[in-house]
Design an enzyme around this catalytic site. Structure first.
Site, mmCIF file in Angstrom:
data_model
loop_
_atom_site.group_PDB
_atom_site.id
_atom_site.type_symbol
_atom_site.label_atom_id
_atom_site.label_comp_id
_atom_site.label_asym_id
_atom_site.label_seq_id
_atom_site.Cartn_x
_atom_site.Cartn_y
_atom_site.Cartn_z
ATOM 1 N N ASP A 1 -13.717 -3.387 -1.807
ATOM 2 C CA ASP A 1 -13.580 -3.163 -0.365
ATOM 3 C C ASP A 1 -14.955 -3.370 0.252
ATOM 4 O O ASP A 1 -15.919 -2.677 -0.106
ATOM 5 C CB ASP A 1 -13.077 -1.749 -0.080
ATOM 6 C CG ASP A 1 -11.671 -1.517 -0.613
ATOM 7 O OD1 ASP A 1 -10.907 -2.497 -0.714
ATOM 8 O OD2 ASP A 1 -11.341 -0.362 -0.949
ATOM 9 N N ASP B 1 0.875 -1.166 0.000
ATOM 10 C CA ASP B 1 0.000 0.000 0.000
ATOM 11 C C ASP B 1 0.914 1.217 0.000
ATOM 12 O O ASP B 1 1.678 1.432 0.950
ATOM 13 C CB ASP B 1 -0.884 0.013 1.254
ATOM 14 C CG ASP B 1 -1.873 -1.137 1.265
ATOM 15 O OD1 ASP B 1 -2.572 -1.326 0.260
ATOM 16 O OD2 ASP B 1 -1.927 -1.856 2.281
#
Length: 290
Positions: free
Chosen positions: A130, A11
């Site tokens: 998500d 990330d």
């Protein structure tokens, strides 16, 4: 049956690898090139690179960082963040990505999945979802039922969509798609969006449980099973994996791969150690030495 894949995740924010809990309280954990090289040498099957601020900042992923990471890899490399049109995907593939992941832009414009699949092939298109679990009202809903909640945040953008479910239907304990780095509920049921994404041409699903992200509590296997039941595409489990048993349970729930970040970044377990533990538990993995 294909081997279960182990996929470290980078990330990236402002050119550095970061990690938090449930998408919040991000902290710096290292240089993306150094970490990519380490995971390659440890036997990672693939690597995922997610520019976590690209969508929020309305920009494309950092191409020079992507290119530097790609230069040290000889394993499949997927990149996501800020992919809004075909040109963004083309730039990432030109910088060395093998696959591109789409999330927020695909929810706002589902036809993007079809255009990418048509131009680059389904094998290049990863639908990143998500997911956030919804509360269950007493006396309503069944265990594992998939439902959506009402609109907030992006209502003006998404309210035209026939895939949306009114807020009065949204308290049965299913999972909702959340976009823009976990900041915006969409009103979409996760399983239905996964099914639609595959039908439109996504070749793989990266399914992240926001509730489990960074917690070390294990993957949400109920969520994985719900998506596996309706979406015929390789499924990557993400969010909460910390022990070999967590990965074993994800595989049993229907996942084809397990993605993790914190356990690898902090050195709690090497990729090779995880693979050995999974093999000992009866999960088929690639164990080629480097």
């Amino acid at each position: 049956m294909p081997a279960f894949r182990i996929i470290p995740c980078l990330d990236v924010n402002a050119g550095r690898v970061v990690k938090g809990v449930r998408f919040l309280d991000l902290r710096d954990v290292g240089d993306p090139v150094e970490l990519a090289r380490r995971y390659r040498d440890e036997g990672a099957d693939e690597l995922v690179f997610l520019d976590v601020s690209a969508t929020i900042e309305a920009r494309s992923a950092l191409l020079d960082t992507v290119a530097r990471v790609a230069a040290v890899l000889d394993i499949p490399f997927a990149v996501g963040g800020g992919v809004r049109e075909e040109g963004d995907a083309l730039a990432l593939l030109g910088a060395g990505a093998d696959k591109v992941a789409v999330n927020s832009a695909a929810v706002a414009d589902p036809g993007l999945i079809e255009r990418l699949a048509r131009r680059f092939g389904s094998q290049c298109v990863v639908l990143a979802i998500d997911a956030r679990r919804q509360a269950r009202e007493e006396g309503r809903g069944k265990r594992g039922e998939i439902a959506a909640v009402g609109f907030t945040g992006e209502a003006q953008v998404l309210s035209h969509s026939p895939r949306a479910v009114p807020s009065s239907a949204g308290r049965s304990g299913g999972w909702e798609v959340v976009t823009r780095a976990g900041t915006t509920p969409t009103g979409l049921a996760v399983a239905e969006w996964a099914r639609e994404g595959v039908a439109r041409g996504a070749g793989e699903i990266l399914l992240t449980s926001m509730d489990r992200d960074g917690t070390g509590l294990g993957f949400d296997c109920e969520l994985l099973a719900a998506v596996r039941a309706v979406a015929d595409a390789p499924l990557i489990a993400s969010g909460g994996g910390e022990t070999a048993d967590h990965f074993r349970l994800a595989a049993a729930a229907g996942a084809d791969a397990g993605l993790a970040a914190t356990i690898f970044h902090e050195g709690r377990m090497r990729v090779s150690q995880l693979k050995s533990a999974l093999a000992a538990a009866g999960v088929r993995v690639r164990e080629e030495a480097r």
